[in-house]
Design an enzyme around this catalytic site. Structure first.
Site, PDB file in Angstrom:
ATOM      1  N   GLU A  90       0.827  -1.197   0.000  1.00 10.02           N
ATOM      2  CA  GLU A  90       0.000   0.000   0.000  1.00 10.02           C
ATOM      3  C   GLU A  90       0.864   1.251   0.000  1.00 10.02           C
ATOM      4  OE1 GLU A  90      -1.842  -1.845   3.120  1.00 10.02           O
ATOM      5  OE2 GLU A  90      -3.884  -1.522   2.392  1.00 10.02           O
ATOM      6  N   CYS A 105       3.223   8.498   1.422  1.00 11.20           N
ATOM      7  CA  CYS A 105       3.713   7.619   2.477  1.00 11.20           C
ATOM      8  C   CYS A 105       4.009   6.283   1.799  1.00 11.20           C
ATOM      9  CB  CYS A 105       2.618   7.482   3.540  1.00 11.20           C
ATOM     10  SG  CYS A 105       3.000   6.317   4.839  1.00 11.20           S
ATOM     11  N   CYS A 112       6.700  -7.110   7.345  1.00 10.43           N
ATOM     12  CA  CYS A 112       7.767  -6.556   8.188  1.00 10.43           C
ATOM     13  C   CYS A 112       8.137  -7.588   9.237  1.00 10.43           C
ATOM     14  CB  CYS A 112       7.295  -5.282   8.874  1.00 10.43           C
ATOM     15  SG  CYS A 112       8.561  -4.518   9.908  1.00 10.43           S
ATOM     16  N   CYS A 116       5.827  -5.419  15.644  1.00  8.67           N
ATOM     17  CA  CYS A 116       5.384  -4.657  16.814  1.00  8.67           C
ATOM     18  C   CYS A 116       3.935  -5.038  17.137  1.00  8.67           C
ATOM     19  CB  CYS A 116       5.476  -3.161  16.536  1.00  8.67           C
ATOM     20  SG  CYS A 116       7.130  -2.663  16.034  1.00  8.67           S
ATOM     21  N   CYS A 119       0.850  -3.098  15.383  1.00 12.29           N
ATOM     22  CA  CYS A 119       0.897  -2.745  13.954  1.00 12.29           C
ATOM     23  C   CYS A 119       0.337  -3.852  13.060  1.00 12.29           C
ATOM     24  CB  CYS A 119       2.346  -2.444  13.573  1.00 12.29           C
ATOM     25  SG  CYS A 119       2.589  -2.159  11.820  1.00 12.29           S
ATOM     26  N   LEU A 213       9.706   5.527  18.870  1.00 14.43           N
ATOM     27  CA  LEU A 213      10.144   5.198  20.233  1.00 14.43           C
ATOM     28  C   LEU A 213       8.991   4.554  21.000  1.00 14.43           C
ATOM     29  CD1 LEU A 213      12.635   5.491  22.086  1.00 14.43           C
ATOM     30  CD2 LEU A 213      11.589   7.596  22.949  1.00 14.43           C
ATOM     31  N   HIS A 214       7.883   5.255  21.095  1.00 12.38           N
ATOM     32  CA  HIS A 214       6.619   4.725  21.608  1.00 12.38           C
ATOM     33  C   HIS A 214       6.572   4.367  23.085  1.00 12.38           C
ATOM     34  CE1 HIS A 214       5.648   4.837  17.490  1.00 12.38           C
ATOM     35  NE2 HIS A 214       5.913   3.614  17.141  1.00 12.38           N
ATOM     36  N   CYS A 331      -1.932   5.483  10.104  1.00  6.61           N
ATOM     37  CA  CYS A 331      -0.720   4.819  10.571  1.00  6.61           C
ATOM     38  C   CYS A 331      -1.040   3.474  11.198  1.00  6.61           C
ATOM     39  CB  CYS A 331      -0.027   5.651  11.643  1.00  6.61           C
ATOM     40  SG  CYS A 331       0.490   7.237  11.097  1.00  6.61           S
TER      41      CYS A 331
HETATM   42  N1  SAH Z   1       8.796   0.396  10.339  1.00  4.42           N
HETATM   43  C1  SAH Z   1       9.006   1.798  10.451  1.00  4.42           C
HETATM   44  C2  SAH Z   1       8.300   2.538   9.371  1.00  4.42           C
HETATM   45  C3  SAH Z   1       6.782   2.395   9.415  1.00  4.42           C
HETATM   46  S1  SAH Z   1       6.207   3.867  10.058  1.00  4.42           S
HETATM   47  C4  SAH Z   1       8.615   2.279  11.830  1.00  4.42           C
HETATM   48  O1  SAH Z   1       7.963   1.523  12.534  1.00  4.42           O
HETATM   49  O2  SAH Z   1       8.993   3.386  12.172  1.00  4.42           O
HETATM   50  C5  SAH Z   1       4.678   3.505  10.633  1.00  4.42           C
HETATM   51  C6  SAH Z   1       4.411   4.400  11.818  1.00  4.42           C
HETATM   52  O3  SAH Z   1       3.071   4.142  12.233  1.00  4.42           O
HETATM   53  C7  SAH Z   1       5.319   4.042  12.982  1.00  4.42           C
HETATM   54  O4  SAH Z   1       5.650   5.146  13.774  1.00  4.42           O
HETATM   55  C8  SAH Z   1       4.433   3.082  13.719  1.00  4.42           C
HETATM   56  O5  SAH Z   1       4.851   2.906  15.009  1.00  4.42           O
HETATM   57  C9  SAH Z   1       3.082   3.726  13.573  1.00  4.42           C
HETATM   58  N2  SAH Z   1       1.983   2.798  13.844  1.00  4.42           N
HETATM   59  C10 SAH Z   1       1.987   1.460  13.714  1.00  4.42           C
HETATM   60  N3  SAH Z   1       0.801   0.945  14.101  1.00  4.42           N
HETATM   61  C11 SAH Z   1       0.030   1.988  14.480  1.00  4.42           C
HETATM   62  C12 SAH Z   1      -1.318   2.122  14.947  1.00  4.42           C
HETATM   63  N4  SAH Z   1      -2.100   1.057  15.096  1.00  4.42           N
HETATM   64  N5  SAH Z   1      -1.766   3.367  15.209  1.00  4.42           N
HETATM   65  C13 SAH Z   1      -0.980   4.462  15.014  1.00  4.42           C
HETATM   66  N6  SAH Z   1       0.278   4.389  14.566  1.00  4.42           N
HETATM   67  C14 SAH Z   1       0.781   3.173  14.305  1.00  4.42           C
HETATM   68 FE1  SF4 Z   2       7.338  -3.016  11.217  1.00  3.59          FE
HETATM   69 FE2  SF4 Z   2       4.963  -2.000  11.870  1.00  3.59          FE
HETATM   70 FE3  SF4 Z   2       6.862  -2.214  13.718  1.00  3.59          FE
HETATM   71 FE4  SF4 Z   2       7.143  -0.393  11.738  1.00  3.59          FE
HETATM   72  S1  SF4 Z   2       5.553  -0.423  13.319  1.00  3.59           S
HETATM   73  S2  SF4 Z   2       8.712  -1.813  12.511  1.00  3.59           S
HETATM   74  S3  SF4 Z   2       6.161  -1.516  10.049  1.00  3.59           S
HETATM   75  S4  SF4 Z   2       5.875  -3.939  12.648  1.00  3.59           S
END
Ligand code: SAH
Ligand code: SF4
Length: 339
Positions: A90, A105, A112, A116, A119, A213-214, A331
């Site tokens: 996408e 984007c 991946c 996480c 995600c 970072l989260h 996101c």
């Molecule tokens: N893999 C890289 C690039 C993807 S960016 C990374 O994780 O940074 C995607 C962004 O969306 C990241 O900051 C990720 O943490 C965020 N993201 C993932 N799942 C999400 C969700 N359910 N709600 C909001 N943001 C989310």
């Molecule tokens: Fe991969 Fe999603 Fe974690 Fe980004 S947020 S590193 S795309 S699993």
């Protein structure tokens, strides 16, 4: 058969040489592909009809298909693209009403490996890396389909860009040189792959580094991101400081806000402490629901409280506008397939 999308000026010249045409023709083709984003060779109207016919025998514009296109009520467009081997990713185009910016984007991998917990992409596991051509084809497809010129690119779609660094760097070079998108308008987001962050620091690029970072501490981050076991926050901090020292650039810290998990006052204070000596802006991302887990988005009130506490520590803090949630383009909602 050549696919013109993704070729460099030098490669266009090889084709015009083969067809016994001048270098100037190569430059014209280049501009039709990257700046005007035509869909067919016939649209390259400053080339003679005869030359176009010859070119059509050896080349085509693209080999990527738009499988699904969805338009959100806020104007965000999500594309599901299919590459010749059948794999799909996408790509999202965001427009912000008050600005002339058009931000693409883009995805860097199919699936991946980082997985996480919050995600949707991670749930599929890792399928394969995208080539640099497949990455830039996402922006070309947007430009061809909308007739608009993309002004900013963020590597925030599917995949971990720093685990496909060579292709990502090559794509960035092409965005910069061939699309003429300024390096400062390119952002790479990573879950924190330390050796590659160090490598980027050495390259001293003008583009923006965003860190997912989260969490304010090791224990919370571990719950959200398995990668914390391998590249923990203590070592990550060293890499971030090194990056800022080497490049002089300010980092963007992305912080996903999940209700009752990392959105408390204590978390805000701990996060401020962790970041106090890192030159950064903070981007808060209220959690977007996905089918795969039961995390919740915090109330607007707690989002604002969290923002206020961080601002109080002297940082610039923004809250990421939610775009395209009605078409699962926000996101973390990208999974790269049709449900
Ligand atoms: N893999 C890289 C690039 C993807 S960016 C990374 O994780 O940074 C995607 C962004 O969306 C990241 O900051 C990720 O943490 C965020 N993201 C993932 N799942 C999400 C969700 N359910 N709600 C909001 N943001 C989310
Ligand atoms: Fe991969 Fe999603 Fe974690 Fe980004 S947020 S590193 S795309 S699993």
């Amino acid at each position: 058969m050549y696919t013109l999308s993704g070729l460099t000026q030098k490669e266009f010249e090889n084709i015009t040489n083969e067809l016994k045409a001048s270098k100037f023709r190569a430059r014209q083709i280049h501009n039709w592909i990257y700046l005007k984003s035509v869909s067919s060779i016939d649209e390259m109207t400053d080339l003679s009809v005869k030359f176009r016919e010859e070119l059509k025998k050896v080349a085509k514009v693209s080999d990527t298909k738009i499988k699904v296109k969805q338009v959100s009520s806020d104007g965000t467009i999500k594309y599901l693209l299919e590459y010749p081997d059948g794999e799909c990713v996408e790509t999202v185009l965001m427009r912000f009403d008050n600005r002339a910016n058009l931000t693409a984007c883009v995805s860097s991998q199919v699936g991946c490996a980082v997985n996480c917990s919050f995600c949707a992409t991670g749930k599929r596991g890792f399928i394969r890396n995208l080539t640099y051509k497949e990455i830039i084809e996402q922006v070309l497809t947007i430009q061809r389909d909308t007739g608009l010129k993309v002004t900013n690119v963020v590597f925030m779609g599917q995949g971990e860009p720093l685990l496909n660094l060579d292709n990502v760097l090559k794509a960035m070079e092409i965005f910069n040189e061939d699309f003429q998108i300024g390096a400062r308008r390119l952002t790479v987001s990573t879950s924190g792959i330390i050796p590659q962050i160090n490598k980027l620091a050495e390259l001293d690029m003008q583009s923006t580094l965003a860190i997912s970072l989260h969490a304010p501490n090791h224990n919370i981050r571990k719950q959200l991101m398995q990668i914390e076991d391998k590249y923990n926050m203590t070592n990550l901090k060293k890499a971030l400081k090194n990056y800022v020292d080497k490049t002089g650039r300010r980092i963007t810290i992305e912080y996903l806000l999940i209700k009752d998990l990392n959105d408390t006052i204590d978390s805000a204070k701990e996060l401020a402490q962790y970041l106090h000596d890192i030159k950064c802006n903070i981007n808060l991302i209220p959690y977007n629901p996905t089918a795969e887990n039961d995390y919740q988005r915090p109330s607007n009130n707690s989002i604002m409280k969290f923002k206020y506490l961080l601002e109080h520590s002297g940082k610039k803090v923004t809250v990421r506008l939610e775009r395209g949630a009605d078409i699962d383009a926000a996101c973390g909602q990208l999974r790269g397939k049709i449900d």
